[in-house]
Scaffold this active site. Structure first.
Site, PDB file in Angstrom:
ATOM      1  CE1 TYR A   1     -40.779 -13.272  -8.506  1.00 38.92           C
ATOM      2  CE2 TYR A   1     -41.937 -15.686  -9.411  1.00 38.92           C
ATOM      3  CZ  TYR A   1     -41.271 -14.878  -8.541  1.00 38.92           C
ATOM      4  OH  TYR A   1     -40.854 -15.616  -7.321  1.00 38.92           O
TER       5      TYR A   1
ATOM      6  CG  ASP B   1     -39.941 -17.327 -17.466  1.00 39.33           C
ATOM      7  OD1 ASP B   1     -40.507 -18.690 -17.620  1.00 39.33           O
ATOM      8  OD2 ASP B   1     -39.732 -16.780 -16.399  1.00 39.33           O
TER       9      ASP B   1
ATOM     10  CE  LYS C   1     -46.255 -20.674 -12.827  1.00 40.46           C
ATOM     11  NZ  LYS C   1     -46.393 -20.656 -11.391  1.00 40.46           N
TER      12      LYS C   1
HETATM   13  N1  HOZ Z   1     -45.204 -18.017  -9.815  1.00 39.45           N
HETATM   14  C1  HOZ Z   1     -46.148 -17.580  -9.506  1.00 39.45           C
HETATM   15  C2  HOZ Z   1     -47.023 -16.904 -10.205  1.00 39.45           C
HETATM   16  N2  HOZ Z   1     -46.814 -15.497 -10.217  1.00 39.45           N
HETATM   17  C3  HOZ Z   1     -46.132 -17.403  -8.021  1.00 39.45           C
HETATM   18  C4  HOZ Z   1     -46.337 -18.529  -7.201  1.00 39.45           C
HETATM   19  C5  HOZ Z   1     -45.738 -18.116  -5.978  1.00 39.45           C
HETATM   20  O1  HOZ Z   1     -45.017 -17.243  -5.856  1.00 39.45           O
HETATM   21  O2  HOZ Z   1     -46.010 -18.668  -4.824  1.00 39.45           O
END
Ligand code: HOZ
Length: 447
Positions: free
Chosen positions: A163, A258, A286
């Site tokens: 993702y 990433d 993050k």
């Molecule tokens: N990127 C985050 C971890 N998969 C997800 C946070 C979100 O979509 O709220």
């Protein structure tokens, strides 16, 4: 029912464990549903994959979350990654307070931007130049635009279950909420855009080689999570990352790593340092914002100088490099840099203790479970394993995971609410939290 899997029925088998009252959270959820789709501002918060209503959080300190009803939870999702030093870490709080007194935003440059960039570049030598944005999605989206401009090619290779935020071209066979809710992509993404993304199985160099052969001179970039977090935690096979580097270099495509999740998490210099990678572009987010909204993309100087105002690739943001976000990032990254050896060895020890402790409880109870872990990032997959790609992750018994999640939550342990997410811990997690978590797992597995 299989042996040792009685908790798959959805009950906590120990009769003395009851869900705590969450009446205020339930009322807050009902109110939220009037204003937000699903009552949330990001789908993965809705607990749809694990059942039950999500507790509303009122405050947090160190390793502990407190909900609107006063229930306390040991936090193993850390705001989905950023809170590596624990919640309300005093140097971060002080930096935000101090900075806010001078105003929250100017839309003009400040010294803090270069201060943070200097620290990031010291940890990630690949980032000769960078840009601050406000989210990981913006970072990967911008990196891809730059890669397409630099190569004058259109196709992007990504990997199933990875993702990279919710930009159109990156939602194809994506992880995180897309995997959690079992949707193949997203409505609203035009086919013409989806067709420019090739989603391939992770940890398989031969399929990447074949893709280059099938699309000669057309692949702009390969983007990946160097340790996958968004299909649950998946570890790169020996030689895989080096193989991708060699292939992309040979084919004139860019390698985009990433590190939004792994950056400052699996090592101070992230997976780039851990696996000695030399990518063309890196994205961060993050942790680098210390809990405030920050993303970064950066790489080789000549590439980055293609961005406006120097070059023809446009990218911008009103709140990019926001002073509060820079202050929180500086306090966090500064602390990590100055205490790197102590921080990362402590994280390794505590994560190993809790991740393996829970896996041992599962083994004792006869519950098939596969643990994948890199430092303070891991997943307990409810499957016999191994789990080396998304297809294998998808063999997990998500119903069992849901039961386990509810049983843990009811005992004050908050795990990420999906089988397809990674768990994280912080430097604030200590022996007491680890012991309580293992005991909760023992109770959850007790059939
Ligand atoms: N990127 C985050 C971890 N998969 C997800 C946070 C979100 O979509 O709220």
């Amino acid at each position: 029912m299989q042996d040792g899997l009685a908790f798959y029925t959805g009950r906590i088998m120990r009769p003395d464990i009851h869900a705590p009252l969450r009446t205020r959270s339930q009322a807050l959820q009902q109110r939220a549903e009037r204003y937000f789709p699903g009552g949330v501002n990001s789908p993965v918060r809705a607990f749809r994959a694990v059942g039950g209503a999500p507790p509303f959080i009122e405050r947090a300190e160190g390793a502990w979350l407190t909900d609107a009803d006063g229930n306390r939870y040991i936090d193993y999702f850390g705001s989905w990654g950023p809170m590596i030093l624990g919640h309300a870490f005093p140097p971060v709080v002080e930096a935000i307070e101090r900075t806010a007194r001078n105003s929250a935003s100017f839309g003009a440059s400040t010294a803090a931007e270069a201060d943070l960039a200097e620290r990031i570049a010291a940890c990630y030598p690949t980032l000769e130049k960078m840009r601050f944005v406000s989210s990981g999605t913006e970072a990967t989206m911008s990196a891809i635009r730059l890669a397409r401009a630099a190569t004058e090619r259109k196709i992007i290779v990504k990997f199933e279950g990875c993702y990279h935020g919710h930009a159109d071209g990156l939602l194809v066979k994506a992880g995180s909420g897309v995997a959690t809710f079992g949707i193949p992509g997203s409505a609203g993404v035009p086919e013409e855009i989806a067709h420019l993304t090739l989603a391939l199985p992770y940890n398989d160099l031969a399929v990447v080689e074949a893709a280059f052969a099938a699309h000669p001179g057309a692949i702009a970039a390969v983007i990946l999570e160097p340790v996958v977090g968004n299909a649950g935690c998946i570890v790169p096979a020996e030689g895989y990352l080096a193989g991708l580097r060699a292939l992309t270099a040979r084919e004139g495509a860019l390698l985009i790593v990433d590190e939004v999740m792994t950056g400052f998490r699996v090592a101070l210099g992230g997976a780039t340092e851990l696996y000695r990678m030399d990518p063309d572009l890196v994205t961060l987010g993050k942790i680098v914002g210390g809990g405030l909204p920050v993303g970064v993309f950066g790489g080789k100087r000549a590439l980055m100088d293609m961005l406006a105002p120097l070059g023809p690739v446009y990218q911008a943001g009103t709140l990019s490099g926001n002073p509060l976000a820079m202050a929180a990032g500086l306090a966090t990254v500064g602390y990590l840099q100055e205490h790197a050896s102590a921080v990362y060895s402590q994280l390794e020890a505590t994560a190993k203790a809790v991740a393996e402790g829970v896996a041992n409880e599962a083994r004792r109870a006869g519950v098939p479970l596969t643990l994948n872990r890199v430092g303070a990032m891991w997943t307990w997959f409810f499957t016999q394993g191994p789990v080396n790609n998304y297809e294998q992750a998808a063999t997990s018994n998500t119903e069992a995971f849901g039961c386990f999640h509810r049983a843990m939550l009811d005992q004050g342990v908050w795990l990420p609410p999906s089988q397809f997410e990674a768990a994280f811990l912080s430097t604030a997690h200590g022996e007491a939290e680890i012991a309580a978590t293992i005991e909760a797992a023992r109770n959850a597995f007790a059939a």
